[in-house]
Design an enzyme around this catalytic site. Structure first.
Site, PDB file in Angstrom:
ATOM      1  N   SER A 167       3.941 -77.952 -80.399  1.00 22.89           N
ATOM      2  CA  SER A 167       4.659 -79.109 -79.866  1.00 22.89           C
ATOM      3  C   SER A 167       5.735 -78.683 -78.884  1.00 22.89           C
ATOM      4  O   SER A 167       6.263 -79.524 -78.170  1.00 22.89           O
ATOM      5  CB  SER A 167       5.252 -79.938 -81.005  1.00 22.89           C
ATOM      6  N   HIS A 205      -2.031 -81.390 -78.294  1.00 24.39           N
ATOM      7  CA  HIS A 205      -0.865 -81.781 -79.083  1.00 24.39           C
ATOM      8  C   HIS A 205      -1.132 -83.103 -79.790  1.00 24.39           C
ATOM      9  O   HIS A 205      -1.056 -84.163 -79.185  1.00 24.39           O
ATOM     10  CB  HIS A 205       0.363 -81.871 -78.163  1.00 24.39           C
ATOM     11  N   GLU A 261      -1.716 -85.300 -76.529  1.00 27.05           N
ATOM     12  CA  GLU A 261      -1.336 -84.743 -75.232  1.00 27.05           C
ATOM     13  C   GLU A 261      -2.214 -83.511 -75.022  1.00 27.05           C
ATOM     14  O   GLU A 261      -2.175 -82.574 -75.809  1.00 27.05           O
ATOM     15  CB  GLU A 261       0.141 -84.336 -75.212  1.00 27.05           C
ATOM     16  N   ASN A 290       7.821 -85.502 -75.847  1.00 32.51           N
ATOM     17  CA  ASN A 290       9.050 -85.012 -76.478  1.00 32.51           C
ATOM     18  C   ASN A 290      10.176 -84.857 -75.461  1.00 32.51           C
ATOM     19  O   ASN A 290      11.338 -85.081 -75.773  1.00 32.51           O
ATOM     20  CB  ASN A 290       8.794 -83.678 -77.194  1.00 32.51           C
TER      21      ASN A 290
END
Ligand code: NAI
Length: 665
Positions: free
Chosen positions: A405, A426, A438, A476
């Site tokens: 991540s 991800h 992702e 993120n």
């Protein structure tokens, strides 16, 4: 017939067969409607024609193309709800729809405007509009209740689900199911012509005498359940079918349809649907992996493995020792059992999935896999070692994916002699449920590796969005700025509870402080320390972690657990606080400003992709489309003015509107 016309004609005896030719799914685009109108008119004027059949190729029609609604084309002449359905109603000769594949939305409405319907045994029909933020707008709410009764019409329209041909025949929605629907439709049409019959659904009364009352109750339930506006509008129109003459019902349906189309929720729903479709698509044809290995039997490895089992792909779960791998496989099996107990999965499906799962110790077991997904600890040294080892054991064509991540996929790829085979995938937690992946396109990643990851994600029923390598990828990185603003708000005198309540009221699935406590405040704290970051905005979060209050896992964080009440031991800055609207704008526009930077850096390919990531992965309210879509509705001039005001009020350098945003205003 000139070639390339969207409707081809054929003649069988006295029957004209019109075949829609707008592959792949025969959307009823304006040129199709125009050609169909012309051919119907010509057939009707030709005295030698006894009847018409309307058919598709593989698919009858999936209805309107959503993209056409925002362009206005869907309502260009001849319209389906007006001229085309009107012409079918007034034809001299009977018309029969021959349904193959799907008849959805406008496709089914077209069929309902015909005198009769014949379907192939594998055909499915439905009015899915309400699931897309829409409502049927071409007679579906008036003709369907006349065909199947009010109760079934309400259920079908409110759920948006499809039914198969057999059910449709039982309900009287189709007149006949036949292996060769065109031949059967021609015979059906000839029979009608010979008998001089030209049945029209519009002439039938709504059969159920308690119909209006039934719809009222359904509408009240839908309001109470806070169903989408599309459902409420559609039910109102269905209600009219029970009380108003057909033409008045049609007029009301169209008024409601137009009013609905202008609501922000409907606009956002169309935008989300199209964004989802536009998101990651493989550019080449790639083979689906015949078998997969998932390395790491922890939280993520288990969820990822379960997603593969559900897609019918044999999966080997790998960990460092027997205890861990058995615990992982055991957890997957009990999750499957649980699904059976809840009635969500049939026992034989569970058995099939379970049979596809194997559990093994050590990376040698990844040797035969076409795709390996690494989900070990988020620690670079551990991951590098795993990829070195995978490089040694994996087959030459295997694609090697990392679920990291936050780590640099290029560095991970560099641990192998084949960085082109390495890609990021991800997943989000819980991985068998969350729809977002992702797909991280590394500097060396080959098209084949990238396309495999994208195609696999689609196969798992997920929405893949491609991100380039960069800290936090797309999601993120953007969400971090949202969380940072939330923490910064404490300095203005807001409490965590006030901020969380404001964000939930705005529509976020959870408040930011509740999210931090769930994920663990220590995760970001450790990352900040590792980067040597000293951002005063995070000071209250750092102080929290220094006290060991990491969140749910320590029983204390921004809140006390298990009660979830505010942590009264927190020392928070005094201040006047902020109004809920301003709290929400600070947090949401922080995502918008960072989104612009993510675009400018080339990490995301489009604003649609960004909105897909944030809505599917981070609890952003779907009804608002996504942060970028929201800002666009607000207007870029206003957005940048608000950001400048925030810059003055906070002195926070972050609030300089990103240059990419400047280009929008
Ligand atoms: P976890 O700690 O639950 O599981 C990691 C597993 O990997 C453990 O069972 C461990 O024994 C195993 N492992 C460690 N070294 C190994 C090796 N050399 N060979 C085989 N197995 C090994 O961790 P979690 O939460 O499942 O995270 C895994 C990865 O997924 C991390 O990279 C994390 O950043 C990422 N991730 C985590 C998310 C989350 O919400 N937990 C969300 C998205 C990604």
């Amino acid at each position: 017939m000139p070639t390339g016309s969207p409707v081809s004609t054929d003649r069988i005896g006295d029957v004209v067969v019109l075949i829609l030719q707008n592959p792949p799914v025969n959307t009823l685009a304006q040129p199709v409607r125009e050609a169909l109108y012309r051919e119907l008119e010509a057939a009707d004027l030709d005295g030698s024609v006894a009847a018409v059949v309307i058919a598709g190729g593989k698919q009858f029609s999936a209805g309107a193309d959503l993209a056409e609604f925002d362009s206005g084309q869907a309502l260009a002449h001849p319209t389906l709800h007006g001229e085309l359905a009107g012409l079918l109603d007034s034809l001299r000769v009977p018309s029969v729809a021959a349904i193959t594949g799907v008849a959805l939305g406008g496709g089914l409405e077209l069929a309902l405007a015909c005198s009769a319907r014949v379907a192939s045994p594998t055909a499915t029909v439905g009015l899915p509009e309400t699931t897309l933020g829409f409502m049927p707008g071409a007679g579906g709410t008036q003709r369907l209740p006349r065909a199947v009764g009010i109760e079934r019409a309400v259920n079908l329209i409110a759920s948006g689900r499809s039914i198969d041909a057999t059910t449709a025949a039982e309900w009287g929605l189709v007149d006949e199911v036949a292996d060769d629907p065109i031949a059967a439709a021609v015979r059906h049409a000839e029979r009608l012509a010979t008998a001089g019959e030209r049945p029209r659904l519009r002439d039938l009364p709504v059969s159920d005498s308690a119909a209006a009352a039934f719809v009222d109750i359904a509408l009240r339930d839908a309001r109470r359940a806070r169903r989408a506006p599309g459902v409420l509008f559609a039910l109102e129109a269905v209600g009219a079918s029970a009380t108003l003459p057909f033409d008045e019902g049609m007029a009301l349906e169209f008024t409601l349809f137009e009013r609905l189309a202008r609501t922000p929720e409907a606009k956002a729903a169309r935008y989300r649907f199209l964004s989802d479709r536009a998101g990651g698509k493989p550019s080449t044809t790639v083979a689906m992996p015949a078998s997969v290995a998932v390395v790491g039997a922890g939280t993520m490895g288990r969820g990822i493995a379960q997603a593969f089992l559900a897609a019918g792909i044999p999966t080997t779960l790998i960990d460092t020792d027997r205890g861990r791998v058995d615990a992982g496989a055991g957890a997957i099996r009990s999750s499957l059992d649980d699904s059976v107990a809840r009635g969500r999965l049939a026992p034989d499906q569970r058995d099939a999935r379970s049979a596809l799962l194997s559990a093994a110790v050590g990376l040698d077991s990844a040797a035969g896999a076409d795709l390996v997904i690494e989900a070990v600890f988020e620690n670079l040294a551990v991951k590098l070692e795993v990829f070195r080892e995978l490089d040694r054991v994996a087959g030459p064509d295997a694609v090697l994916a990392s679920n990291t991540s936050s780590l640099d996929v290029d560095v991970i790829a560099g641990a192998t002699s084949r960085p082109g085979s390495v890609v990021g995938m991800h997943f989000f937690s819980p991985a068998h449920i969350m729809k977002l992946v992702e797909v991280v396109d590394g500097a060396a990643t080959t098209t084949r590796s990238l396309d495999t990851a994208i195609a696999v994600a689609r196969k798992l029923g997920k929405t893949p969005v491609v991100s380039r390598v960069g800290p936090g990828f797309i999601g993120n990185r953007i969400f971090d700025q949202y969380l940072r603003q939330a923490v910064l708000l404490l300095q203005s005198g807001c409490t965590p509870l006030q901020v969380d309540e404001a964000m939930q009221a705005w529509g976020m699935a959870m408040g930011p402080f509740a999210v931090l406590d769930l994920v663990g405040n220590d995760v970001a704290w450790a990352a900040r320390k590792e980067r040597g970051e000293t951002d005063a905005a995070w000071a209250p979060a750092d102080a929290l972690c220094e006290l060991g209050w990491f969140g749910r896992k320590t029983g204390k964080g921004w809140y006390d657990y298990p009660a979830g009440s505010p942590n009264t031991d927190l020392a928070l800055p005094d201040g006047p606080g902020l109004a809920a609207d301003d709290i929400a704008l600070r947090c949401i526009l922080a995502m918008v400003n960072e989104a612009a930077a993510v675009l400018a850096d080339g990490i995301a390919a489009s604003t649609r992709d960004i909105d897909t990531v944030i809505t599917k992965g981070y609890g952003f309210p779907g009804a608002r489309g996504g942060p970028w879509f929201f800002a666009e509705q607000l207007g870029w001039g206003r957005v940048t003015a608000i950001m400048r005001r925030f810059a003055e009020e906070t002195g926070d350098a972050f609030w300089q509107p990103s240059t990419a945003l400047g280009a929008q205003s």
